[in-house]
Design a protein around this motif. Structure first.
Motif, PDB file in Angstrom:
ATOM      1  N   GLY A  59       0.813  -1.216   0.000  1.00  0.00           N
ATOM      2  CA  GLY A  59       0.000   0.000   0.000  1.00  0.00           C
ATOM      3  C   GLY A  59       0.842   1.260   0.000  1.00  0.00           C
ATOM      4  O   GLY A  59       0.493   2.247  -0.659  1.00  0.00           O
ATOM      5  N   ALA A  60       1.972   1.228   0.718  1.00  0.00           N
ATOM      6  CA  ALA A  60       2.857   2.398   0.718  1.00  0.00           C
ATOM      7  C   ALA A  60       3.427   2.656  -0.673  1.00  0.00           C
ATOM      8  O   ALA A  60       3.549   3.810  -1.112  1.00  0.00           O
ATOM      9  CB  ALA A  60       3.979   2.196   1.733  1.00  0.00           C
ATOM     10  N   ARG A  61       3.782   1.579  -1.390  1.00  0.00           N
ATOM     11  CA  ARG A  61       4.288   1.758  -2.767  1.00  0.00           C
ATOM     12  C   ARG A  61       3.188   2.263  -3.690  1.00  0.00           C
ATOM     13  O   ARG A  61       3.444   3.086  -4.584  1.00  0.00           O
ATOM     14  CB  ARG A  61       4.852   0.434  -3.284  1.00  0.00           C
ATOM     15  N   LEU A  62       1.971   1.766  -3.498  1.00  0.00           N
ATOM     16  CA  LEU A  62       0.864   2.217  -4.345  1.00  0.00           C
ATOM     17  C   LEU A  62       0.526   3.682  -4.091  1.00  0.00           C
ATOM     18  O   LEU A  62       0.079   4.390  -5.003  1.00  0.00           O
ATOM     19  CB  LEU A  62      -0.370   1.347  -4.101  1.00  0.00           C
ATOM     20  N   HIS A  63       0.743   4.140  -2.866  1.00  0.00           N
ATOM     21  CA  HIS A  63       0.496   5.551  -2.578  1.00  0.00           C
ATOM     22  C   HIS A  63       1.428   6.455  -3.374  1.00  0.00           C
ATOM     23  O   HIS A  63       1.069   7.598  -3.708  1.00  0.00           O
ATOM     24  CB  HIS A  63       0.674   5.828  -1.082  1.00  0.00           C
ATOM     25  N   ASP A  64       2.632   5.972  -3.652  1.00  0.00           N
ATOM     26  CA  ASP A  64       3.604   6.784  -4.391  1.00  0.00           C
ATOM     27  C   ASP A  64       3.300   6.843  -5.881  1.00  0.00           C
ATOM     28  O   ASP A  64       3.927   7.632  -6.608  1.00  0.00           O
ATOM     29  CB  ASP A  64       5.017   6.239  -4.178  1.00  0.00           C
ATOM     30  N   ARG A  65       2.401   6.014  -6.351  1.00  0.00           N
ATOM     31  CA  ARG A  65       2.047   6.010  -7.767  1.00  0.00           C
ATOM     32  C   ARG A  65       0.717   6.723  -7.972  1.00  0.00           C
ATOM     33  O   ARG A  65      -0.108   6.805  -7.071  1.00  0.00           O
ATOM     34  CB  ARG A  65       1.945   4.567  -8.290  1.00  0.00           C
ATOM     35  N   ASP A  66       0.530   7.226  -9.179  1.00  0.00           N
ATOM     36  CA  ASP A  66      -0.721   7.882  -9.542  1.00  0.00           C
ATOM     37  C   ASP A  66      -1.337   7.157 -10.719  1.00  0.00           C
ATOM     38  O   ASP A  66      -0.658   6.802 -11.685  1.00  0.00           O
ATOM     39  CB  ASP A  66      -0.476   9.351  -9.917  1.00  0.00           C
ATOM     40  N   SER A  67      -2.637   6.934 -10.624  1.00  0.00           N
ATOM     41  CA  SER A  67      -3.360   6.262 -11.703  1.00  0.00           C
ATOM     42  C   SER A  67      -3.839   7.293 -12.720  1.00  0.00           C
ATOM     43  O   SER A  67      -4.320   8.376 -12.350  1.00  0.00           O
ATOM     44  CB  SER A  67      -4.559   5.484 -11.125  1.00  0.00           C
ATOM     45  N   GLU A  68      -3.711   6.955 -13.993  1.00  0.00           N
ATOM     46  CA  GLU A  68      -4.129   7.871 -15.044  1.00  0.00           C
ATOM     47  C   GLU A  68      -5.639   7.874 -15.239  1.00  0.00           C
ATOM     48  O   GLU A  68      -6.204   8.861 -15.707  1.00  0.00           O
ATOM     49  CB  GLU A  68      -3.443   7.494 -16.360  1.00  0.00           C
ATOM     50  N   ASN A  69      -6.302   6.765 -14.915  1.00  0.00           N
ATOM     51  CA  ASN A  69      -7.738   6.642 -15.159  1.00  0.00           C
ATOM     52  C   ASN A  69      -8.596   7.040 -13.961  1.00  0.00           C
ATOM     53  O   ASN A  69      -9.811   7.159 -14.087  1.00  0.00           O
ATOM     54  CB  ASN A  69      -8.090   5.205 -15.560  1.00  0.00           C
ATOM     55  N   VAL A  70      -7.974   7.194 -12.792  1.00  0.00           N
ATOM     56  CA  VAL A  70      -8.717   7.500 -11.564  1.00  0.00           C
ATOM     57  C   VAL A  70      -8.116   8.770 -10.959  1.00  0.00           C
ATOM     58  O   VAL A  70      -6.906   9.004 -11.036  1.00  0.00           O
ATOM     59  CB  VAL A  70      -8.645   6.332 -10.557  1.00  0.00           C
ATOM     60  N   SER A  71      -8.972   9.587 -10.371  1.00  0.00           N
ATOM     61  CA  SER A  71      -8.479  10.802  -9.720  1.00  0.00           C
ATOM     62  C   SER A  71      -7.573  10.454  -8.545  1.00  0.00           C
ATOM     63  O   SER A  71      -7.664   9.372  -7.958  1.00  0.00           O
ATOM     64  CB  SER A  71      -9.651  11.666  -9.240  1.00  0.00           C
ATOM     65  N   SER A  72      -6.732  11.385  -8.205  1.00  0.00           N
ATOM     66  CA  SER A  72      -5.729  11.128  -7.165  1.00  0.00           C
ATOM     67  C   SER A  72      -6.379  10.845  -5.820  1.00  0.00           C
ATOM     68  O   SER A  72      -5.967   9.931  -5.088  1.00  0.00           O
ATOM     69  CB  SER A  72      -4.793  12.336  -7.048  1.00  0.00           C
ATOM     70  N   ALA A  73      -7.444  11.595  -5.469  1.00  0.00           N
ATOM     71  CA  ALA A  73      -8.082  11.401  -4.156  1.00  0.00           C
ATOM     72  C   ALA A  73      -8.725  10.018  -4.058  1.00  0.00           C
ATOM     73  O   ALA A  73      -8.581   9.316  -3.048  1.00  0.00           O
ATOM     74  CB  ALA A  73      -9.120  12.494  -3.924  1.00  0.00           C
ATOM     75  N   ILE A  74      -9.436   9.611  -5.117  1.00  0.00           N
ATOM     76  CA  ILE A  74     -10.082   8.289  -5.098  1.00  0.00           C
ATOM     77  C   ILE A  74      -9.034   7.181  -5.067  1.00  0.00           C
ATOM     78  O   ILE A  74      -9.204   6.154  -4.392  1.00  0.00           O
ATOM     79  CB  ILE A  74     -11.014   8.146  -6.317  1.00  0.00           C
TER      80      ILE A  74
END
Length: 400
Positions: A59-74
């Motif tokens: 989860g910590a690694r996923l927090h450092d990434r940003d998804s292109e298809n989903v907003s950052s907050a979601i």
């Protein structure tokens, strides 16, 4: 005093609940059969803890990434919920494994932990987990909003997040105290008296703290600005809620309490991104002032260290003892101490060279002594023929 919702929840559950042993017997999975020995339960617990740690790290690694298809907050909210679900499921698994042996039931009977107490513990843990989720989501939202608002500095963003975090956990603690039927009135009265005592004992510190919050949001200066606070001048290196740290041009670090900063006169030389310098130069009384001012202005305008817009100005300032003083006022951009001294040195050198080429003299102080009984200047030294006897040779009474 317990909140009515929690009281009704606990009272409704009390007559309809069974013992922990009965709940264990109705479990869909018989953990006692799967893990009959202590060694197996310890191994299963270690494996469950390893899985929990792995989920948390993922989860910590996923927090450092940003998804292109989903907003950052979601995206960050989903990652946070993923980590929490993993932790909750791991905790349920550990509870089920060790409750199958009857150890938890024995401890509950020994310490008088009934079903109501377990429900209170579960609700308290749920509110703490909820507070953690809310603060995490608020932190991401504040960071996202601050990134789109350049007027919000990083330090202000951190202060806003900390205030939101403390407020959220404070609400969670109040709710948990209500679940455990704590006397909130007595706690609040005690906290009030404690606040009065602490306020009187730490009056200066609290004053600096309040002044720090005022400075954070009024923003008279930022980190990296060239400021002058009272007798201290330098570059702001850090701003905390208690003090402001300045590095002077001598390399010294000065920590100034924020209440002193707010009460002293403050000069910010970096606020507008440009700074006007002033170099004074004297010219002879017989010099044409308009010509001298034009020569000085042309010399300064040709420099790379000064700005062409606004144009440098040359003004007559005062009558000095031996000269008429002109003030040369050029501008520099991105002001700093180094750029200021470089520009000032270049201006002085350029004016002197231009005055030498234009045959404009820069006079130095001269004085002429006269006597009322004597016409003309008074000589300061005698001629060699008029030397006094004490300086002409040895005295008559000297014995060799």
């Amino acid at each position: 005093m317990t909140h009515p919702v929690y009281a009704s929840l606990l009272s409704s559950m009390s007559p309809h609940t069974h013992s922990i042993v009965a709940l264990q017997s109705n479990a869909p999975i018989d953990f006692a059969t799967l893990f009959p020995s202590v060694e197996l339960r310890i191994g299963a617990s270690a494996l469950a803890l390893a899985v929990i740690v792995a989920i948390w790290s993922l989860g910590a690694r996923l927090h450092d990434r940003d998804s292109e298809n989903v907003s950052s907050a979601i995206w960050h909210l989903g990652v946070t919920l993923f980590r929490l679900v993993g932790v909750v499921l791991g905790g349920v698994f550990l509870f089920s494994v060790w409750s199958s042996s009857g150890d938890i039931a024995t401890l509950s009977e020994q310490y008088g932990l009934g079903t109501d107490t377990l429900v209170q513990i579960a609700l308290s843990a749920a509110f703490l987990v909820g507070a953690y989720v809310v603060t995490t989501v608020l932190g991401r939202l504040i960071s996202e909003v601050a990134s789109t608002r350049p007027e919000i500095s990083d330090h202000q963003r951190e202060i806003i997040f900390r205030l939101a975090q403390v407020s959220t956990y404070l609400v969670a603690v109040v709710v948990i105290l209500g679940i455990w039927q704590a006397d909130l009135g007595g706690i609040l009265v005690g906290a009030g008296f404690l606040g009065i005592v602490v306020g009187m004992a730490a009056r200066q510190t609290l004053g600096a703290l309040i002044a720090g919050f005022v400075l954070m949001f009024s923003r008279p200066f930022e980190i990296g600005d060239w400021v002058e606070v009272g007798n201290h001048e330098g570059i702001v290196t850090d701003i905390t809620v208690v003090n402001t740290r300045i590095q002077t041009f001598d390399g010294e670090y000065v920590m100034i309490p924020n209440d002193v900063v707010s009460s002293e006169s403050l000069v910010n030389r970096s606020r507008k991104g440009r700074l006007r310098l002033e170099v004074e130069v004297g010219v002879d009384y017989e010099t044409d002032l308009d010509h001298a001012a034009s020569v000085a202005q042309d010399a300064v305008e040709s420099l790379d260290e000064t700005m062409s817009v606004p144009q440098p100005q040359v003004v007559a300032k005062r009558f000095d003892d031996s000269a008429v003083v002109l003030g040369v006022r050029p501008w520099i951009d991105r002001p700093s101490a180094r750029r200021k001294w470089q520009a000032q040195t270049a201006v002085i050198s350029a004016i002197r060279e231009a005055f030498d080429e234009a045959d404009i003299s820069i006079p130095f102080p001269q004085r002429e002594l006269s006597s009322r009984g004597q016409s003309g200047p008074v000589p300061l030294t005698d001629a060699p023929s008029q030397a006094t006897p004490q300086n002409s040779g040895p005295s008559e009474g000297r014995n060799d």
